[in-house]
Design a protein around this motif. Structure first.
Motif, PDB file in Angstrom:
ATOM      1  N   ARG A  28       0.817  -1.226   0.000  1.00  0.00           N
ATOM      2  CA  ARG A  28       0.000   0.000   0.000  1.00  0.00           C
ATOM      3  C   ARG A  28       0.848   1.272   0.000  1.00  0.00           C
ATOM      4  O   ARG A  28       0.534   2.236   0.701  1.00  0.00           O
ATOM      5  CB  ARG A  28      -0.953   0.044   1.198  1.00  0.00           C
ATOM      6  N   ALA A  30       1.164   3.245  -2.457  1.00  0.00           N
ATOM      7  CA  ALA A  30       0.348   4.273  -3.102  1.00  0.00           C
ATOM      8  C   ALA A  30      -0.956   4.334  -2.316  1.00  0.00           C
ATOM      9  O   ALA A  30      -1.551   3.302  -2.058  1.00  0.00           O
ATOM     10  CB  ALA A  30       0.064   3.888  -4.548  1.00  0.00           C
ATOM     11  N   GLY A  31      -1.402   5.507  -1.932  1.00  0.00           N
ATOM     12  CA  GLY A  31      -2.664   5.524  -1.190  1.00  0.00           C
ATOM     13  C   GLY A  31      -2.937   6.833  -0.482  1.00  0.00           C
ATOM     14  O   GLY A  31      -2.229   7.831  -0.687  1.00  0.00           O
ATOM     15  N   ARG A  32      -3.952   6.776   0.357  1.00  0.00           N
ATOM     16  CA  ARG A  32      -4.525   7.989   0.932  1.00  0.00           C
ATOM     17  C   ARG A  32      -3.587   8.805   1.805  1.00  0.00           C
ATOM     18  O   ARG A  32      -3.857   9.968   2.070  1.00  0.00           O
ATOM     19  CB  ARG A  32      -5.790   7.630   1.723  1.00  0.00           C
ATOM     20  N   TYR A  37      -1.880  11.519  -4.114  1.00  0.00           N
ATOM     21  CA  TYR A  37      -2.852  10.456  -4.393  1.00  0.00           C
ATOM     22  C   TYR A  37      -4.271  10.998  -4.190  1.00  0.00           C
ATOM     23  O   TYR A  37      -5.151  10.810  -5.028  1.00  0.00           O
ATOM     24  CB  TYR A  37      -2.615   9.259  -3.460  1.00  0.00           C
ATOM     25  N   ARG A  41      -7.395  11.114  -6.821  1.00  0.00           N
ATOM     26  CA  ARG A  41      -8.635  10.420  -6.475  1.00  0.00           C
ATOM     27  C   ARG A  41      -9.832  11.381  -6.523  1.00  0.00           C
ATOM     28  O   ARG A  41     -10.905  11.037  -7.013  1.00  0.00           O
ATOM     29  CB  ARG A  41      -8.505   9.820  -5.085  1.00  0.00           C
ATOM     30  N   LEU A  75       1.894  -2.285  -8.963  1.00  0.00           N
ATOM     31  CA  LEU A  75       0.840  -1.684  -9.777  1.00  0.00           C
ATOM     32  C   LEU A  75      -0.343  -1.271  -8.920  1.00  0.00           C
ATOM     33  O   LEU A  75      -0.792  -2.018  -8.059  1.00  0.00           O
ATOM     34  CB  LEU A  75       0.345  -2.673 -10.838  1.00  0.00           C
ATOM     35  N   PHE A  76      -0.878  -0.092  -9.170  1.00  0.00           N
ATOM     36  CA  PHE A  76      -2.065   0.359  -8.462  1.00  0.00           C
ATOM     37  C   PHE A  76      -3.292  -0.330  -9.047  1.00  0.00           C
ATOM     38  O   PHE A  76      -3.697  -0.076 -10.181  1.00  0.00           O
ATOM     39  CB  PHE A  76      -2.210   1.882  -8.548  1.00  0.00           C
ATOM     40  N   SER A  77      -3.861  -1.227  -8.259  1.00  0.00           N
ATOM     41  CA  SER A  77      -5.020  -2.007  -8.694  1.00  0.00           C
ATOM     42  C   SER A  77      -5.654  -2.590  -7.443  1.00  0.00           C
ATOM     43  O   SER A  77      -5.432  -2.086  -6.352  1.00  0.00           O
ATOM     44  CB  SER A  77      -4.562  -3.102  -9.659  1.00  0.00           C
ATOM     45  N   ASP A  78      -6.437  -3.638  -7.566  1.00  0.00           N
ATOM     46  CA  ASP A  78      -6.992  -4.283  -6.371  1.00  0.00           C
ATOM     47  C   ASP A  78      -7.223  -5.763  -6.638  1.00  0.00           C
ATOM     48  O   ASP A  78      -7.507  -6.153  -7.778  1.00  0.00           O
ATOM     49  CB  ASP A  78      -8.305  -3.624  -5.933  1.00  0.00           C
ATOM     50  N   ILE A  79      -7.135  -6.563  -5.573  1.00  0.00           N
ATOM     51  CA  ILE A  79      -7.321  -8.013  -5.741  1.00  0.00           C
ATOM     52  C   ILE A  79      -8.743  -8.377  -6.156  1.00  0.00           C
ATOM     53  O   ILE A  79      -8.976  -9.466  -6.648  1.00  0.00           O
ATOM     54  CB  ILE A  79      -6.956  -8.806  -4.457  1.00  0.00           C
ATOM     55  N   LEU A  80      -9.702  -7.459  -5.944  1.00  0.00           N
ATOM     56  CA  LEU A  80     -11.111  -7.823  -6.196  1.00  0.00           C
ATOM     57  C   LEU A  80     -11.543  -7.624  -7.642  1.00  0.00           C
ATOM     58  O   LEU A  80     -12.632  -8.057  -8.033  1.00  0.00           O
ATOM     59  CB  LEU A  80     -12.023  -7.035  -5.255  1.00  0.00           C
ATOM     60  N   GLY A  96     -15.141   0.668   2.512  1.00  0.00           N
ATOM     61  CA  GLY A  96     -14.326  -0.388   1.926  1.00  0.00           C
ATOM     62  C   GLY A  96     -15.060  -1.063   0.785  1.00  0.00           C
ATOM     63  O   GLY A  96     -16.077  -0.558   0.301  1.00  0.00           O
ATOM     64  N   PHE A 144       0.295  -8.285  -9.094  1.00  0.00           N
ATOM     65  CA  PHE A 144      -0.227  -9.052  -7.959  1.00  0.00           C
ATOM     66  C   PHE A 144      -1.631  -9.578  -8.236  1.00  0.00           C
ATOM     67  O   PHE A 144      -2.308  -9.164  -9.174  1.00  0.00           O
ATOM     68  CB  PHE A 144      -0.260  -8.193  -6.687  1.00  0.00           C
ATOM     69  N   PHE A 207      -1.559 -12.342  -2.607  1.00  0.00           N
ATOM     70  CA  PHE A 207      -2.044 -11.940  -1.280  1.00  0.00           C
ATOM     71  C   PHE A 207      -3.085 -12.926  -0.753  1.00  0.00           C
ATOM     72  O   PHE A 207      -4.188 -13.010  -1.300  1.00  0.00           O
ATOM     73  CB  PHE A 207      -2.690 -10.558  -1.352  1.00  0.00           C
ATOM     74  N   HIS A 322       2.149  -5.340   6.965  1.00  0.00           N
ATOM     75  CA  HIS A 322       0.857  -5.229   6.281  1.00  0.00           C
ATOM     76  C   HIS A 322       0.802  -3.816   5.712  1.00  0.00           C
ATOM     77  O   HIS A 322       1.766  -3.072   5.845  1.00  0.00           O
ATOM     78  CB  HIS A 322      -0.288  -5.524   7.248  1.00  0.00           C
TER      79      HIS A 322
HETATM   80  O1  CP3 Z   1       0.109   0.222  -3.242  1.00  0.00           O
HETATM   81  C1  CP3 Z   1      -0.306  -0.960  -3.312  1.00  0.00           C
HETATM   82  O2  CP3 Z   1      -0.126  -1.796  -2.405  1.00  0.00           O
HETATM   83  C2  CP3 Z   1      -0.978  -1.424  -4.590  1.00  0.00           C
HETATM   84  C3  CP3 Z   1      -2.386  -1.360  -4.634  1.00  0.00           C
HETATM   85  C4  CP3 Z   1      -3.245  -2.314  -3.814  1.00  0.00           C
HETATM   86  C5  CP3 Z   1      -4.527  -1.935  -3.351  1.00  0.00           C
HETATM   87  N1  CP3 Z   1      -5.137  -3.032  -2.818  1.00  0.00           N
HETATM   88  C6  CP3 Z   1      -5.091  -0.593  -3.490  1.00  0.00           C
HETATM   89  C7  CP3 Z   1      -6.209  -0.169  -2.609  1.00  0.00           C
HETATM   90  C8  CP3 Z   1      -3.063  -3.658  -3.458  1.00  0.00           C
HETATM   91  C9  CP3 Z   1      -1.847  -4.549  -3.656  1.00  0.00           C
HETATM   92  C10 CP3 Z   1      -4.279  -4.092  -2.844  1.00  0.00           C
HETATM   93  C11 CP3 Z   1      -4.503  -5.487  -2.398  1.00  0.00           C
HETATM   94  C12 CP3 Z   1      -5.695  -5.794  -1.577  1.00  0.00           C
HETATM   95  N2  CP3 Z   1      -6.950  -5.272  -1.707  1.00  0.00           N
HETATM   96  C13 CP3 Z   1      -5.732  -6.769  -0.555  1.00  0.00           C
HETATM   97  C14 CP3 Z   1      -4.585  -7.670  -0.158  1.00  0.00           C
HETATM   98  C15 CP3 Z   1      -3.557  -6.961   0.657  1.00  0.00           C
HETATM   99  C16 CP3 Z   1      -4.008  -6.592   2.059  1.00  0.00           C
HETATM  100  O3  CP3 Z   1      -4.140  -5.386   2.313  1.00  0.00           O
HETATM  101  O4  CP3 Z   1      -4.221  -7.508   2.848  1.00  0.00           O
HETATM  102  C17 CP3 Z   1      -7.041  -6.786  -0.045  1.00  0.00           C
HETATM  103  C18 CP3 Z   1      -7.546  -7.657   1.095  1.00  0.00           C
HETATM  104  C19 CP3 Z   1      -7.812  -5.845  -0.794  1.00  0.00           C
HETATM  105  C20 CP3 Z   1      -9.255  -5.532  -0.666  1.00  0.00           C
HETATM  106  C21 CP3 Z   1      -9.467  -4.113  -0.281  1.00  0.00           C
HETATM  107  N3  CP3 Z   1      -9.353  -3.036  -1.140  1.00  0.00           N
HETATM  108  C22 CP3 Z   1      -9.859  -3.616   0.981  1.00  0.00           C
HETATM  109  C23 CP3 Z   1     -10.110  -4.461   2.210  1.00  0.00           C
HETATM  110  C24 CP3 Z   1      -9.973  -2.225   0.865  1.00  0.00           C
HETATM  111  C25 CP3 Z   1     -10.450  -1.262   1.923  1.00  0.00           C
HETATM  112  C26 CP3 Z   1      -9.416  -0.992   2.929  1.00  0.00           C
HETATM  113  C27 CP3 Z   1      -8.750   0.320   2.618  1.00  0.00           C
HETATM  114  O5  CP3 Z   1      -7.524   0.393   2.747  1.00  0.00           O
HETATM  115  O6  CP3 Z   1      -9.474   1.244   2.259  1.00  0.00           O
HETATM  116  C28 CP3 Z   1      -9.598  -1.880  -0.464  1.00  0.00           C
HETATM  117  C29 CP3 Z   1      -9.518  -0.521  -1.050  1.00  0.00           C
HETATM  118  C30 CP3 Z   1      -8.180  -0.100  -1.541  1.00  0.00           C
HETATM  119  N4  CP3 Z   1      -7.356  -0.879  -2.298  1.00  0.00           N
HETATM  120  C31 CP3 Z   1      -7.567   1.174  -1.358  1.00  0.00           C
HETATM  121  C32 CP3 Z   1      -6.344   1.136  -2.024  1.00  0.00           C
HETATM  122  C33 CP3 Z   1      -5.336   2.241  -2.152  1.00  0.00           C
HETATM  123  C34 CP3 Z   1      -8.194   2.370  -0.673  1.00  0.00           C
HETATM  124  C35 CP3 Z   1      -8.996   3.057  -1.740  1.00  0.00           C
HETATM  125  C36 CP3 Z   1      -9.315   4.483  -1.458  1.00  0.00           C
HETATM  126  O7  CP3 Z   1     -10.277   4.726  -0.714  1.00  0.00           O
HETATM  127  O8  CP3 Z   1      -8.644   5.377  -2.032  1.00  0.00           O
END
Ligand code: CP3
Length: 345
Positions: A28, A30-32, A37, A41, A75-80, A96, A144, A207, A322
């Motif tokens: 994480r 990259a993020g808030r 960022y 967003r 890479l900025f993306s998500d597992i879902l 979330g 990832f 992950f 984490h």
């Molecule tokens: O910088 C990085 O790590 C790359 C981008 C990345 C994101 N999600 C961006 C994201 C990666 C590698 C993930 C993986 C991910 N996503 C996991 C596995 C890793 C871990 O954290 O255990 C899981 C379980 C998810 C599912 C997910 N996505 C959750 C539970 C949430 C909400 C929690 C949160 O942090 O807000 C997200 C949203 C998410 N994915 C954000 C980011 C930057 C926050 C989005 C935002 O509000 O801007």
């Protein structure tokens, strides 16, 4: 620095080769917590809009690299997103992620589409190409995916869960449905990872955030066979880092898959993990992301202590245990990265 693609610092550490200093990146990163960022967003309107617009995803991926100079860019993306590509509705809001129509029956599982991620997730490939083009030499590009078990938890629970009641009920009572689901998810995940490698990802992270809800025995029965399938499909071609949260009881099983590296959660002792790994893989980790809420001086002190605790051991990639928390001060991330960059091995 005259680095050829193969001798990048992070890749060498993943191969457990000698390195002049410990490579560093952060989950994480990259993020808030980054104002740049939040600006992107706000303009994009939402998280999915950012992820699915390759120019924006690439920009946000590169932001922490420009600011801090990590050795890996994830890479900025998500597992879902693969779940969405398979036909599930996916929403991200302040609370979330959520999947408003979770899977509960064999019919739900069979309705999942198994298209080619090269088509259904084409935007991921495009974003990787753009990042690759803008990445400074020496920085490793990481792709990832979520492990099949963790993806199943989101698909069945409809979001992040604490107790996984729906999942466990389905897993124990409907084993054929469970296996059909994991079968599909592992096929999709393996293809998605190979696709990312084709588009320039030089290392991959898998992950399995929620695997630790299972006992070791149940992990072996209900999750490991499908993770093994993913590792077998991609691990020969590209180094794979395996992450599971709070999973000390699964550590030996994670090493036994034969990934390039296992990511160690901050609740485990890193030096002890090196002993337990017996040279089977590299290890990633494991500063408590909560420590990044302390002062930069304290972060530097703790980072030096962590590096000192594994000094001289081959195959360490410095990271947090984490993801970085949104309340983190960017100066503390800077202190973490700079400490790693200053210390010679
Ligand atoms: O910088 C990085 O790590 C790359 C981008 C990345 C994101 N999600 C961006 C994201 C990666 C590698 C993930 C993986 C991910 N996503 C996991 C596995 C890793 C871990 O954290 O255990 C899981 C379980 C998810 C599912 C997910 N996505 C959750 C539970 C949430 C909400 C929690 C949160 O942090 O807000 C997200 C949203 C998410 N994915 C954000 C980011 C930057 C926050 C989005 C935002 O509000 O801007």
């Amino acid at each position: 620095m005259g680095e050829t693609p193969d001798n990048k610092l992070l890749l060498r550490a993943l191969r457990r080769e000698p390195v002049e200093r410990t490579p560093v990146w952060l989950m994480r990163q990259a993020g808030r917590y980054l104002p740049e960022y939040r600006a992107v967003r706000a303009q994009a309107g939402g998280f999915l809009e950012m992820v699915q617009e390759p120019e924006l995803a690439a920009e946000v991926t590169l932001q922490p690299i420009r600011r801090f100079g990590m050795d890996g860019a994830i890479l900025f993306s998500d597992i879902l997103l693969p779940l969405q590509a398979m036909g599930m509705e996916l929403v991200f809001d302040e609370a979330g992620p959520s999947l408003p129509r979770p899977l509960r029956t064999r019919g739900d599982v069979e309705a999942l589409t198994l298209g080619d991620p090269r088509t259904s997730l084409a935007y991921v490939g495009r974003a990787l190409e753009l990042v690759r083009a803008g990445l400074p030499g020496g920085v490793t590009l990481l792709g990832f995916a979520g492990a099949p078990f963790t993806l199943a938890s989101y698909a069945i629970e409809g979001g992040t869960s604490k107790s996984f009641l729906e999942l466990k009920e389905l897993m124990y009572r409907e084993p054929a449905t469970w296996e059909a689901l994991l079968e599909r998810l592992s096929a999709m995940v393996a293809e998605h990872l190979l696709f990312q490698h084709e588009k320039g990802a030089e290392a991959l992270v898998l992950f399995d955030t929620w695997a630790s809800t299972l006992t070791r025995e149940d992990y072996r029965r209900y999750a490991a066979p499908w993770t093994a399938r993913v590792v077998a499909a991609v691990g020969e071609r590209v180094p794979l880092v395996l992450f599971a949260g709070q999973a000390e009881h699964l550590f030996d099983d994670l090493c036994a898959f034969g990934p390039a590296a296992v990511a160690v959660d901050h609740r485990s002792d890193l030096a002890s993990a090196f002993e337990r790994s017996r040279g089977r893989c590299a290890l990633q980790g494991n500063l408590d992301p909560g420590v990044l809420l302390a002062t930069p001086t304290e972060v530097a002190r703790r980072t030096r202590a962590l590096l000192e605790s594994v000094r001289g051991l081959r195959g360490h990639v410095l990271n947090v245990g984490h993801g970085v928390l949104p309340a983190t001060d960017p100066d503390c991330v800077a202190a973490f990265v700079e400490t790693a960059r200053e210390l010679r091995a």
